[in-house]
Enzyme design. Structure first.
Site, PDB file in Angstrom:
ATOM      1  N   CYS A  50       0.820  -1.210   0.000  1.00 29.76           N
ATOM      2  CA  CYS A  50       0.000   0.000   0.000  1.00 29.76           C
ATOM      3  C   CYS A  50       0.855   1.262   0.000  1.00 29.76           C
ATOM      4  O   CYS A  50       0.371   2.339  -0.300  1.00 29.76           O
ATOM      5  CB  CYS A  50      -0.976  -0.012   1.167  1.00 29.76           C
ATOM      6  SG  CYS A  50      -0.260  -0.581   2.684  1.00 29.76           S
ATOM      7  N   ASN A  51       2.129   1.132   0.315  1.00 31.33           N
ATOM      8  CA  ASN A  51       2.980   2.314   0.335  1.00 31.33           C
ATOM      9  C   ASN A  51       3.888   2.461  -0.872  1.00 31.33           C
ATOM     10  O   ASN A  51       4.530   3.483  -1.032  1.00 31.33           O
ATOM     11  CB  ASN A  51       3.852   2.324   1.592  1.00 31.33           C
ATOM     12  CG  ASN A  51       3.053   2.733   2.808  1.00 31.33           C
ATOM     13  OD1 ASN A  51       2.077   3.457   2.684  1.00 31.33           O
ATOM     14  ND2 ASN A  51       3.465   2.254   3.954  1.00 31.33           N
ATOM     15  N   HIS A  99      18.933   1.331  -3.868  1.00 34.00           N
ATOM     16  CA  HIS A  99      17.539   1.601  -3.532  1.00 34.00           C
ATOM     17  C   HIS A  99      16.854   0.343  -2.986  1.00 34.00           C
ATOM     18  O   HIS A  99      16.178   0.392  -1.966  1.00 34.00           O
ATOM     19  CB  HIS A  99      16.794   2.121  -4.760  1.00 34.00           C
ATOM     20  CG  HIS A  99      15.345   2.413  -4.496  1.00 34.00           C
ATOM     21  ND1 HIS A  99      14.931   3.521  -3.803  1.00 34.00           N
ATOM     22  CD2 HIS A  99      14.219   1.714  -4.799  1.00 34.00           C
ATOM     23  CE1 HIS A  99      13.607   3.509  -3.695  1.00 34.00           C
ATOM     24  NE2 HIS A  99      13.145   2.422  -4.289  1.00 34.00           N
ATOM     25  N   GLY A 189     -13.041   2.474  28.823  1.00 33.17           N
ATOM     26  CA  GLY A 189     -13.273   3.275  27.627  1.00 33.17           C
ATOM     27  C   GLY A 189     -12.875   2.459  26.413  1.00 33.17           C
ATOM     28  O   GLY A 189     -11.768   1.953  26.349  1.00 33.17           O
TER      29      GLY A 189
END
Lengths: 419, 272
Positions: A50-51, A99, A189
């Site tokens: 997704c990135n 890279h 909570g």
């Protein structure tokens, strides 16, 4: 080395574009064979998360291949070319190696140091292997990248420190309780933050989760999600003696967990350690509760401080990681250069000459009985046999690699002759 | 004199492990501590063989004299610490245990070799049992105190909510508390048995169990304090900070009293 890496990531492309680029995880099965149909492409791996979307390939002609890859990606995304152009980055050869090493080592990730990307890269590689789209170069490159990621993880502290509030809380809990297996948790909570923390805790093997919420139905809902126990909001002090970790995140205006409540609960608790996490603003837990012996109280600011400090540590560790990567890129280059045709031929000849020399020496005693001219003739005979034998493989190696795929032949020769 | 040579090697390896443990604290990394734990294991093996060779050379368990007793004390500490490593991952605790071991080994080496067969009176298995058991108990209390110091430091770090890397490096509170407890739990009965063996032996040799000797008083005090500590833990439910603080205080007080006693009082225990 004719390596081309083309891609885009969360830094270069907005989410809408990454979304529309339909190289989503499940479709790599389809895109890989399509990619291989491009004539210039010899090997390819396609990483899509997704990135980021990255295509790593070995090509025969760099310029044509880049053009082909670009148009391939445009075809996938069905997007405006100018916009696309801005988002894409292209790396060649050693830059591409660097890279890829940075990506797998998680230096290029959104949250630097998070380990998921390595798993995703391994998955992408496995898919490519299944489709037989990898060869000598990409196999080696991928394995090298996994190795670099491992080195970076063990030799630097890049992945060592929690960089999210909920994970920082889990880390602290581990430093108090050691193992979290079988510990029980009370969530006061049932908000988003406490849900996230609960997920982290469950992954660490926490035993029971009690959930108290003003709206009881929401507590039941979340209890169903985590297989926990819902507790009526005004009765949470009753479960307090049974729990080890409390996460409070209500919207209440004042303190709902007082020092007295904690002290009372602690007296009834067999195991007298209690970790209180207050992630509510305004605060839910009376700060005075943290003064009690064996009670550790952290509020959202404390946790945020921990996270900020850890981020700084990761940044300095990242510099060490860059050094490791620079080193490994050089190592890869060295391997690659040895894979060229000429050094292989030199090594092959060298090996044969070594064998000849060795065998001649072994027979020196027998050869000693001959006169100088006879000996010269034998030497000449052996040398010409070796040359004749080597002639075809060497010319073959040169020709094949000029026309087709140099790596495969070079690698095969190197393996067969153990060069 | 094989035993002495091995003792020196063991001391050197203990020192090396203490230095590497120190490096682990300095660099805030667990990795060196793992290595140091390995070194300590090696030192323990060498130390053990030093014992055995001394045992064979002297024909009896070496348990008399400052050298042998302190050496045995250090040996128990190392063995106990390493045994704990099987159960809990508290590698960095070694950074607190190993300097103590080294210090004791250095003091022991002052009377290197010592006299084993000092007096015919001190021979006999009851006496040996007395020394071995008492020393084991006290050495376990020393390890408990090391865990206690570390507990208090870690507790303080977590409470102050400041620096993250030390918190991460140090073991969890639970593990440290467990070690403190286990050492107390095993040390106390051993000390009790040691005292009993000693008093029976005294009855045989001296004709009475009790002589108001300064060392005897000290031992009784130690026994009483540790009985109190164990009681508080088991019955009252002391845990964590309070238990750590008390075990540390008790040990420090006893160590000081021991030194004072050695300096100012004459004692029938002067062979140690």
């Amino acid at each position: 080395m004719q390596l081309v890496l083309i891609g885009m990531n969360h830094k270069t492309a907005p989410l809408e574009i990454r979304e529309r680029l339909q190289l989503s995880c499940g479709e790599v099965d389809r895109t890989l064979p399509e990619l291989m149909r491009l004539t210039e492409i010899r090997e390819a791996i396609c990483l899509s998360t997704c990135n980021r979307v990255e295509v790593i390939s070995r090509v025969t002609d760099s310029e044509q291949a880049v053009a082909g890859l670009k148009s391939f990606i445009y075809g996938q995304g069905n997007l405006d070319i100018a916009e696309m152009e801005r988002c894409l980055y292209i790396y060649r050869d050693l830059e591409a190696v660097r890279h890829l090493f940075r990506v797998t080592s998680s230096l290029d990730s959104m949250v630097m140091g998070e380990p998921q990307i390595l798993g995703q890269m391994k998955e992408a590689y496995r898919t490519a292997v299944d489709h037989r789209t990898t060869g000598v170069l990409l196999n080696r490159l991928s394995h090298h990248a996994f190795l670099v990621a491992k080195r970076v993880r063990t030799e630097t502290g890049i992945a060592g420190n929690a960089v999210s509030v909920s994970y920082a809380a889990v880390e602290l809990a581990k430093k108090i309780f050691g193992n979290l297996k079988g510990k029980s948790v009370l969530l006061i909570g049932a908000g988003e933050m406490s849900e996230l923390a609960a997920r982290h805790l469950l992954r660490q093997g926490v035993g029971r989760i009690h959930i108290a919420n003003r709206t009881y139905s929401r507590a039941e809902e979340m209890a169903a999600l985590f297989q926990g126990t819902p507790v009526a909001f005004d009765r949470f002090p009753e479960v307090l003696p049974e729990v080890d970790i409390v996460i409070a995140s209500t919207g209440a205006p004042g303190y709902i967990l007082t020092k007295e409540m904690v002290a009372t609960a602690l007296r009834r608790k067999r195991d007298r350690l209690l970790f209180l996490i207050d992630i509510a603003v305004p605060r839910d837990i009376d700060p005075a509760a943290g003064e009690i012996e064996n009670v550790y109280l952290y509020n959202i600011d404390h946790l945020q401080d921990v996270v900020d400090a850890n981020r700084e540590v990761r940044k300095t560790e990242a510099m060490k990681a860059e050094e490791i990567i620079a080193e490994e890129v050089t190592a890869f280059e060295k391997w690659f250069n040895a894979l060229a045709v000429v050094p292989t031929i030199v090594a092959l000849r060298g090996k044969m000459e070594g064998i000849v020399r060795g065998e001649m020496e072994r027979s020196a005693r027998w050869l000693g009985g001959l006169d100088a001219e006879e000996r010269l003739r034998i030497e000449w005979l052996v040398a010409s046999i070796v040359n004749k034998i080597l002639h075809d493989p060497i010319t073959g190696l040169k020709e094949e690699s000029r026309e087709k795929d140099e790596f495969q032949y070079v690698a095969a020769v190197q393996r067969l002759f153990k060069l | 004199m094989m035993g002495i040579a091995l003792f020196k090697v063991a001391l050197a390896v203990y020192l090396a492990s203490a230095v590497v443990y120190g490096g682990s604290l300095w660099g805030r990394r667990v990795m060196p501590a793992r290595f140091a734990t390995g070194l300590m294991l090696a030192a323990l093996v060498i130390h053990t063989s030093s014992f055995i060779s001394r045992w064979f050379a002297e024909g009896m368990i070496p348990a008399i004299g400052l050298y042998d007793v302190l050496s045995f004390f250090a040996w128990v500490m190392a063995a106990a610490y390493l045994a704990m490593q099987l159960r809990t991952k508290t590698r960095v605790l070694g950074a607190f245990v190993s300097p103590v071991i080294c210090a004791i080994m250095v003091i022991a080496s002052v009377e290197l070799g010592g006299k084993v067969g000092a007096s015919a009176m001190l021979k006999g298995s009851l006496f040996t049992a007395h020394v071995m058991l008492s020393i084991t108990g006290e050495a376990l209390f020393a390890v408990a105190s090391c865990a206690g110091i570390m507990y208090l430091l870690q507790d303080n770090l977590i409470r102050r909510k400041k620096e993250g890397s030390l918190i991460r490096l140090f073991p969890s509170l639970r593990d440290l508390d467990r070690i403190n407890y286990l050492c107390l739990f095993w040390g106390f009965p051993l000390l009790t048995l040691g005292i009993l063996a000693g008093s029976f032996w005294a009855r045989i040799v001296w004709g009475s169990h009790w002589q108001w000797d300064s060392k005897q008083v000290w031992t009784l005090l130690a026994w009483g304090l540790y009985a109190f500590l164990l009681h508080q833990r088991l019955v009252i439910g002391w845990q964590g900070r309070k238990a750590a603080r008390w075990s540390l205080m008790v040990f420090t007080a006893l160590a000081l009293l021991l030194i004072v006693g050695k300096l100012f009082f004459r004692t029938a225990h002067n062979f140690m």
